[in-house]
Design a protein around this motif. Structure first.
Motif, PDB file in Angstrom:
ATOM      1  N   TYR A  31       2.941   4.340 -13.467  1.00 24.42           N
ATOM      2  CA  TYR A  31       3.237   3.524 -12.280  1.00 24.42           C
ATOM      3  C   TYR A  31       1.997   3.005 -11.568  1.00 24.42           C
ATOM      4  O   TYR A  31       2.085   2.082 -10.758  1.00 24.42           O
ATOM      5  CB  TYR A  31       4.114   4.309 -11.283  1.00 24.42           C
ATOM      6  N   GLN A  37       1.539  -0.721  -9.643  1.00 22.09           N
ATOM      7  CA  GLN A  37       1.252  -0.888  -8.219  1.00 22.09           C
ATOM      8  C   GLN A  37       0.230  -1.998  -7.976  1.00 22.09           C
ATOM      9  O   GLN A  37       0.292  -2.708  -6.972  1.00 22.09           O
ATOM     10  CB  GLN A  37       0.751   0.435  -7.628  1.00 22.09           C
ATOM     11  N   SER A  84      -3.801   0.506  -4.071  1.00 19.42           N
ATOM     12  CA  SER A  84      -2.508   0.807  -4.691  1.00 19.42           C
ATOM     13  C   SER A  84      -2.695   1.336  -6.104  1.00 19.42           C
ATOM     14  O   SER A  84      -2.026   2.293  -6.524  1.00 19.42           O
ATOM     15  CB  SER A  84      -1.636  -0.448  -4.713  1.00 19.42           C
ATOM     16  N   SER A  88      -3.545   5.027  -6.872  1.00 23.09           N
ATOM     17  CA  SER A  88      -2.501   6.059  -6.899  1.00 23.09           C
ATOM     18  C   SER A  88      -2.427   6.714  -8.270  1.00 23.09           C
ATOM     19  O   SER A  88      -1.868   7.804  -8.414  1.00 23.09           O
ATOM     20  CB  SER A  88      -1.142   5.461  -6.530  1.00 23.09           C
ATOM     21  N   GLU A 117       8.931   3.772  -4.821  1.00 27.65           N
ATOM     22  CA  GLU A 117       7.977   2.881  -4.163  1.00 27.65           C
ATOM     23  C   GLU A 117       7.810   3.209  -2.687  1.00 27.65           C
ATOM     24  O   GLU A 117       6.800   2.893  -2.070  1.00 27.65           O
ATOM     25  CB  GLU A 117       8.409   1.411  -4.326  1.00 27.65           C
ATOM     26  N   ILE A 141       5.253   6.550  -2.900  1.00 26.39           N
ATOM     27  CA  ILE A 141       3.916   6.480  -3.495  1.00 26.39           C
ATOM     28  C   ILE A 141       2.815   6.264  -2.460  1.00 26.39           C
ATOM     29  O   ILE A 141       1.793   6.958  -2.493  1.00 26.39           O
ATOM     30  CB  ILE A 141       3.860   5.403  -4.609  1.00 26.39           C
ATOM     31  N   LYS A 162      -0.557  -0.634   4.420  1.00 24.90           N
ATOM     32  CA  LYS A 162       0.760  -0.016   4.241  1.00 24.90           C
ATOM     33  C   LYS A 162       1.094   0.910   5.410  1.00 24.90           C
ATOM     34  O   LYS A 162       1.694   1.976   5.226  1.00 24.90           O
ATOM     35  CB  LYS A 162       0.796   0.753   2.914  1.00 24.90           C
TER      36      LYS A 162
END
Length: 608
Positions: free
Chosen positions: A43, A47, A223, A226, A370, A373, A428
């Motif tokens: 993932y 991202q 992102s 992560s 989502e 994360i 975010k």
């Protein structure tokens, strides 16, 4: 029945002497402790694309330099945590490093962040694994949360069976995933080299893109970072390794870093070259596999192993959370129960707590990966930043041989980790703001728990100046509900204590009962004083407590100790307890908070 079920689920108890057999080899440790970091390949690249697509598909070529930046951070983190392993061979990772080099508060920030991060590790991993399953079988989308909860329960039970047993089972899916991705990356690169993928499916590197900005690129980098969550787990779990533990842990860390670098680079490049666009219900890895192989056996093999490792990546949390909790409990910041080993020599209280809290998160966020994360990533980059900074101060203070190179690696890691953390808060904030709430709450909780333990230690220590209270006699209060074998047994026990006075207390609800019972008692036990306390409001606890308080005040004046003996019959079968009033239990629970009263229960076991 409960004992038999427990044995069936987690196995026979192990002796403390068998602890050495529960240590991990490098092969098993790589599978158990690297599964979180390796699974994030599924993932992490996605991202990056989710951020870049806000500008347009033409911006996807920026995923290449962003991926290189993530690899630079990975190298800095691997070098740093390798140094931490040798500098702090007893484990503890970012918590211990921050506490010893930056102070108690930064250490608790790192420890609190990691505790929450490991809970999120389980929630994110299982949610992402469930997403991989529902990508292959869309009809299961409606059951995402129940599927995720079942997986958490199964992994929790597996870990309760012991580290070695869980590692033996979970190693296979992890290595199958690595094999599957190597096959996918190899086949994809071969297809590109032989012209199987048209070059016009992606924008060439260097294509000008309107609307791109440094801020957006940093946001995409944050992102994509992560994918590095879980890198610190090995440094926390050094005590789980076979001896020499630090060397084995360091080798495992390097192996994990190498695998992560290769797999992450391969997926980022294939996603770019294939022109893959992130979709809500189909993962990037799923799209790459379908483009490379079609929907055949290899596609489902890749999806299956991806789903498995995403789910089993939760095991990294189960390996690291209990050990971090042990370090915090040793320092008296969380309950002592986290230091207790269970039947299978694992820290089962930590394992169970992790499973319960993970399920709460999955249900609260409805299994939406989502949404978890960003919170997950910022929770791990705060400890990254603190541990790197702590190591900088350590090298500046101690200046061992070769310290300049170590300092440079830690400084680079600290700078990049800080940048990533700041970018998460800037870009975010709507998703990571809970960090600003739960971290202060956790710190406050740590403070209150520590304050309690310090106060308890001061009061229990024999060196304190509090003088012992002399006891010159004993008064026994014996609540009775009738003239039975239970009461007779308790009276005989009271007499054996040679107390200065025994007072039986009977609490009738009606005046007629009072007179009748007094007459019966006088004939049955004339040598024991009886006090009756009529209760017009049908309460037993209130009049009894008032009477005990009165006796206690008078006894205190003469340096006498008050002991309350509670008769209690024990039914032969456990379920029989539900058929009787639990008055003795209520009396005992109430009296435990009376400062100068000793409570003794005299059980009388029924035979049928």
């Amino acid at each position: 029945m409960f004992s038999n079920l427990k044995r069936l689920l987690i196995g026979r108890p192990l002796k403390s002497a068998e602890l050495g057999e529960q240590k991990l080899t490098k092969t098993k440790a790589l599978a158990i402790l690297s599964s979180d970091a390796l699974s994030s390949v599924a993932y992490g690249p996605e991202q990056i694309l989710i951020v870049l697509i806000t500008v347009g598909i033409a911006a996807f070529w920026y995923s290449i330099p962003i991926g290189i930046g993530v690899l630079v951070l990975l190298i800095a983190l691997i070098l740093s945590y390798r140094q931490i392993i040798y500098a702090y061979p007893h484990g503890g990772g970012a918590y211990v490093v921050s506490k010893e080099n930056l102070g108690k508060i930064p250490g608790l920030v790192a420890g609190g962040s990691l505790l929450v991060d490991y809970i999120l590790t389980v929630a994110v991993s299982v949610s992402a694994g469930t997403d991989a399953i529902t990508s292959a079988f869309p009809s299961l989308h409606a059951y995402t949360v129940p599927i995720a909860v079942v997986f958490v329960v199964l992994i929790t039970l597996l870990n309760l069976r012991g580290v070695t047993e869980s590692a033996s089972i979970l190693a296979y899916p992890v290595y199958l995933f690595v094999l599957a991705l190597f096959i996918l990356i190899g086949a994809g690169l071969y297809k590109i080299a032989t012209g199987g993928i048209p070059a016009d499916m992606h924008a060439p590197v260097g294509t000008p893109v309107a609307g791109i900005s440094l801020f957006l690129l940093l946001r995409a980098f944050a992102s994509g970072s992560s994918a590095l969550t879980g890198v610190e787990a090995i440094s926390n779990a050094i005590p789980n390794f076979k001896e020499p533990a630090p060397r084995n842990a360091a080798k495992t860390l390097l192996a994990m870093g190498g695998l992560l670098a290769v797999l992450f680079s391969g997926i980022v490049y294939l996603a770019y070259y294939y022109g893959v666009t992130p979709k809500e219900e189909v993962t990037v890895v799923s799209q790459i596999a379908e483009t490379t192989f079609g929907r055949n056996f290899l596609y489902f093999f890749i999806q299956g192993t991806t789903a498995l490792i995403l789910i089993l990546a939760a095991n990294t949390g189960y390996s690291a959370f209990p050990l971090l909790a042990v370090n915090l409990a040793k320092d008296r910041f969380i309950p002592r129960m986290f230091m207790v080993r269970g039947d299978r020599l694992g820290y089962s209280n930590g394992i169970i707590m992790l499973g319960v809290l993970s399920i709460v998160l999955i249900v609260a966020f409805k299994g939406k990966t989502e949404h978890l994360i960003p919170l997950y990533a910022v929770g791990v980059f705060i400890p990254f930043t603190l541990s790197q900074t702590g190591m900088i101060l350590k090298w500046l203070r101690e200046k061992p041989a070769g310290w300049a190179g170590k300092l440079a690696a830690n400084a680079l890691g600290a700078l990049i980790s800080l940048t990533v953390t700041v970018m998460f808060f800037l870009t975010k904030f709507a998703q990571v703001w809970p960090v600003l709430v739960f971290l202060p709450l956790i710190l406050y909780l740590f403070h209150r728990i520590n304050k309690h333990f310090v106060a308890v230690g001061e009061q229990l220590r024999l060196t304190t100046c509090e003088p012992p209270v002399p006891i010159e006699g004993n008064v026994i209060v014996l609540p009775v509900a009738g003239i039975t074998h239970v009461v007779e047994h308790s009276v005989n026990y009271a007499k054996s204590l040679k107390a200065d006075q025994i007072i039986a207390v009977y609490i009738p609800f009606e005046r007629e009962e009072e007179a009748v019972f007094e007459e019966k008692w006088k004939r049955w036990m004339p040598d024991v004083r009886l006090v009756t306390l009529h209760s017009p409001y049908r309460s037993i606890i209130q009049p009894l407590m008032k009477f005990i308080d009165t006796v206690e005040r008078k006894a205190r004046e003469n340096h006498y100790q008050v002991t309350v003996i509670i008769p209690q019959f024990i039914p032969k079968k456990g379920w029989h307890n539900f058929l009787h009033n639990q008055t003795s239990f209520v009396i005992r629970a109430t009296l435990l908070y009376r400062k100068d009263v000793i409570v003794t229960t005299v059980p009388y076991h029924l035979k049928k």
